[in-house]
Motif scaffolding. Structure first.
Motif, PDB file in Angstrom:
ATOM      1  N   ARG A  52       0.833  -1.201   0.000  1.00  0.00           N
ATOM      2  CA  ARG A  52       0.000   0.000   0.000  1.00  0.00           C
ATOM      3  C   ARG A  52       0.870   1.254   0.000  1.00  0.00           C
ATOM      4  NH1 ARG A  52      -5.339   1.196   1.223  1.00  0.00           N
ATOM      5  NH2 ARG A  52      -5.707   3.364   1.770  1.00  0.00           N
ATOM      6  N   SER A  53       1.956   1.216   0.775  1.00  0.00           N
ATOM      7  CA  SER A  53       2.891   2.338   0.813  1.00  0.00           C
ATOM      8  C   SER A  53       4.251   1.824   1.251  1.00  0.00           C
ATOM      9  CB  SER A  53       2.406   3.433   1.765  1.00  0.00           C
ATOM     10  OG  SER A  53       2.341   2.954   3.098  1.00  0.00           O
ATOM     11  N   PHE A  54       5.277   2.602   0.940  1.00  0.00           N
ATOM     12  CA  PHE A  54       6.641   2.243   1.275  1.00  0.00           C
ATOM     13  C   PHE A  54       7.308   3.374   2.049  1.00  0.00           C
ATOM     14  CE2 PHE A  54       5.692  -0.367  -2.396  1.00  0.00           C
ATOM     15  CZ  PHE A  54       6.323  -1.586  -2.121  1.00  0.00           C
ATOM     16  N   LEU A  55       8.293   3.016   2.844  1.00  0.00           N
ATOM     17  CA  LEU A  55       9.116   3.992   3.539  1.00  0.00           C
ATOM     18  C   LEU A  55      10.182   4.522   2.581  1.00  0.00           C
ATOM     19  CD1 LEU A  55       9.573   1.900   6.797  1.00  0.00           C
ATOM     20  CD2 LEU A  55       8.122   3.932   6.569  1.00  0.00           C
ATOM     21  N   HIS A  56      10.793   5.641   2.950  1.00  0.00           N
ATOM     22  CA  HIS A  56      11.836   6.245   2.122  1.00  0.00           C
ATOM     23  C   HIS A  56      13.017   5.275   1.980  1.00  0.00           C
ATOM     24  CE1 HIS A  56      14.686   9.903   1.391  1.00  0.00           C
ATOM     25  NE2 HIS A  56      14.327   9.312   0.271  1.00  0.00           N
ATOM     26  N   HIS A  57      13.373   4.957   0.755  1.00  0.00           N
ATOM     27  CA  HIS A  57      14.470   4.049   0.407  1.00  0.00           C
ATOM     28  C   HIS A  57      14.192   2.592   0.777  1.00  0.00           C
ATOM     29  CE1 HIS A  57      17.960   7.244   0.168  1.00  0.00           C
ATOM     30  NE2 HIS A  57      17.028   7.391  -0.767  1.00  0.00           N
ATOM     31  N   GLN A  58      12.968   2.251   1.160  1.00  0.00           N
ATOM     32  CA  GLN A  58      12.706   0.881   1.599  1.00  0.00           C
ATOM     33  C   GLN A  58      13.025  -0.145   0.510  1.00  0.00           C
ATOM     34  OE1 GLN A  58       8.763   0.132   3.183  1.00  0.00           O
ATOM     35  NE2 GLN A  58       9.014  -2.087   3.046  1.00  0.00           N
TER      36      GLN A  58
END
Length: 284
Positions: free
Chosen positions: A221-227
């Motif tokens: 649904r969403s990702f963290l920064h640089h994940q």
């Protein structure tokens, strides 16, 4: 740079009698969703920066030209970093309400004014005023391309990561499976990540060989920064047999960025799609 030719008559929008009428927040508008493809090489990413050229600045400048100089703002489904590419980024644009627009006019008009940059609008759809490219999204998907052969690329060097050593896909998939599900991904996010909550549900993470390339695909649904790039960098360590797959589980549980692998280069990453329900781009 030479001036572009006049806007093609068949794409020209209809303007009000006063072409310089003000358009700002609070005035009537029509919201359009757009699906955008771009080559991130040489760009500073999606978001407008004090220096450098961004996708957002190019898209808004193109829309403003279509609106005869009246500023048009945009919101995106997810910001991409410098050098990252997109096959299906989604944004919404708020055009003045008095413009006579159709999906073809928005798509072709924006793509025309985005020249000569490697940014193009693939689709456009009129959406309700409350629809948001960011908050209405139900999933996002990414592809990471790795050229896995001894010889460096003669073509596409800015579109993949070249890893010479043969990678073990079975080990990489074993490690990838350990990251699927809901976890605290602190170990896999950038130190500068501004997300309040590091918990994310990773729906899928797959590794496959396509000719000389290895494709790593991620969906959530969403990702963290640089994940995604940090997960890829970690999987490479497993594929090169520097790490055992079990160490990825330990890195995840450590909840420390220092416990996971390096950040993979930006040039191999592509935002491939953004999902909505209903899909504004679906054909009737």
């Amino acid at each position: 740079m030479t001036d572009q030719p006049a806007f093609p008559p068949e794409l020209s929008p209809v303007f009000p009698s006063d072409p310089h009428a003000a358009f700002a927040t609070g005035l009537p508008f029509q919201r359009w969703a757009v699906k955008v493809e771009y080559d991130g090489t040489g760009l500073v990413g999606w978001q407008k920066q004090n220096e450098g050229t961004s996708v957002q600045s190019l898209l808004e400048a193109a829309a403003t030209r279509m609106a005869n100089g009246r500023p048009v703002s945009s919101i995106t489904a997810g910001r991409t970093d410098s050098g990252v590419h997109a096959l299906g980024q989604v944004a919404h644009l708020d055009f003045p309400a008095d413009m006579a627009l159709t999906p073809h006019v928005v798509r072709d008009g924006l793509s025309y004014h985005l020249q000569p940059h490697a940014v193009a609008v693939l689709q456009a759809a009129l959406v309700p005023a409350e629809w948001s490219a960011r908050f209405s999204a139900t999933w996002r998907s990414y592809l990471y391309r790795i050229l896995n052969r001894p010889t460096r690329p003669a073509l596409g060097a800015t579109h993949m990561w070249h890893v010479r050593a043969r990678l073990d896909l079975a080990r990489m998939q074993d490690a990838a499976d350990r990251l699927v599900g809901q976890h605290d991904f602190t170990s896999f996010r950038a130190a500068a990540c501004q997300a309040r909550n590091p918990v994310r549900r990773l729906d899928s993470l797959t590794v496959e060989r396509v000719g000389d390339e290895i494709h790593i695909r991620a969906k959530a649904r969403s990702f963290l920064h640089h994940q995604v790039r940090n997960m890829v960098g970690t999987l490479i360590l497993v594929g090169r047999k520097r790490w055992e797959p079990e160490r990825v589980t330990a890195a995840l549980e450590a909840r420390s960025r220092t416990a996971a692998g390096p950040t993979a280069p930006a040039e191999g990453l592509y935002l491939t799609g953004v999902g909505y329900n209903p899909d504004p781009f679906a054909t009737p």
